[in-house]
Design a protein around this motif. Sequence first.
Motif, short mmCIF file in Angstrom:
data_model
loop_
_atom_site.label_atom_id
_atom_site.label_comp_id
_atom_site.label_asym_id
_atom_site.label_seq_id
_atom_site.Cartn_x
_atom_site.Cartn_y
_atom_site.Cartn_z
N LEU A 60 0.87 -1.17 0.00
CA LEU A 60 0.00 0.00 0.00
C LEU A 60 0.90 1.22 0.00
O LEU A 60 1.78 1.35 0.86
N ASN A 69 -4.01 6.71 -2.67
CA ASN A 69 -3.36 5.46 -2.28
C ASN A 69 -3.28 4.58 -3.51
O ASN A 69 -4.16 4.62 -4.36
N VAL A 71 -2.10 0.42 -4.75
CA VAL A 71 -1.75 -0.93 -4.33
C VAL A 71 -1.09 -1.66 -5.49
O VAL A 71 -1.53 -1.56 -6.64
N TRP A 87 -6.01 -4.84 -5.18
CA TRP A 87 -7.27 -4.10 -5.07
C TRP A 87 -7.24 -3.14 -3.89
O TRP A 87 -6.46 -3.32 -2.96
N ILE A 88 -8.08 -2.12 -3.96
CA ILE A 88 -8.21 -1.15 -2.88
C ILE A 88 -9.64 -0.64 -2.84
O ILE A 88 -10.29 -0.48 -3.89
N TYR A 96 -13.90 1.62 -5.36
CA TYR A 96 -13.19 0.35 -5.43
C TYR A 96 -12.49 0.24 -6.78
O TYR A 96 -13.08 0.53 -7.81
N GLU A 98 -9.60 -2.44 -8.91
CA GLU A 98 -8.90 -3.73 -8.89
C GLU A 98 -8.18 -3.96 -10.21
O GLU A 98 -8.66 -3.55 -11.27
N ASP A 111 -5.47 2.49 -7.89
CA ASP A 111 -5.46 3.56 -6.91
C ASP A 111 -6.82 4.20 -6.69
O ASP A 111 -7.72 4.07 -7.52
N VAL A 119 -8.71 2.72 4.53
CA VAL A 119 -8.76 1.96 3.29
C VAL A 119 -8.68 0.47 3.58
O VAL A 119 -8.06 0.04 4.56
N ASP A 120 -9.34 -0.31 2.74
CA ASP A 120 -9.22 -1.77 2.74
C ASP A 120 -8.45 -2.10 1.47
O ASP A 120 -8.67 -1.49 0.43
N TRP A 121 -7.55 -3.06 1.53
CA TRP A 121 -6.72 -3.37 0.38
C TRP A 121 -6.21 -4.80 0.47
O TRP A 121 -6.29 -5.43 1.52
#
Length: 149
Positions: A60, A69, A71, A87-88, A96, A98, A111, A119-121
């Motif tokens: 990240l 951000n 990934v 993915w983020i 979202y 991916e 991003d 954030v979830d990633w």
Amino acid sequence: MRYARSVLSAAALAALTVGTTAALTAPASAAPNTTPQKVCGSAYKTVNSAPVGSLGTVYLTYNASTGKNCVATIRNNPGTAVSMSAWIYVPDTEEYHEDAGQFTSYAGPTDVYGKGHCVDWGGNIKNVYVQVTGSNCGALKENRVTFTR
């Protein structure tokens, strides 16, 4: 004498060629020449990472000037294309992104705008998946899950 010198010169040239070729050929287990900054951009700084078993790492990154951000999932040993993803997700905005498919070295970049948001990633390499939720939220403790399918 002239013939012997020609044979020795040819042998030395052949040895030099083989040695140079061997030196320039990376072994199959060599680490990739890829970094999160090469995938996401030089302005992105790595702020978090998670191992994908022994296969690689999901990174990240964050660009302070844009608030984004990014990934990237990078394999330890690039080679034949395998199933990979990066993915983020920003829960507050439901944004979202991916990048998933068959890749030889890395998945990403993907991003989102994440300034001031949790954030979830995550990502995967082959059948090993990593998911990090509630990440980079200050005092909130993130949750990490690694699983295989």
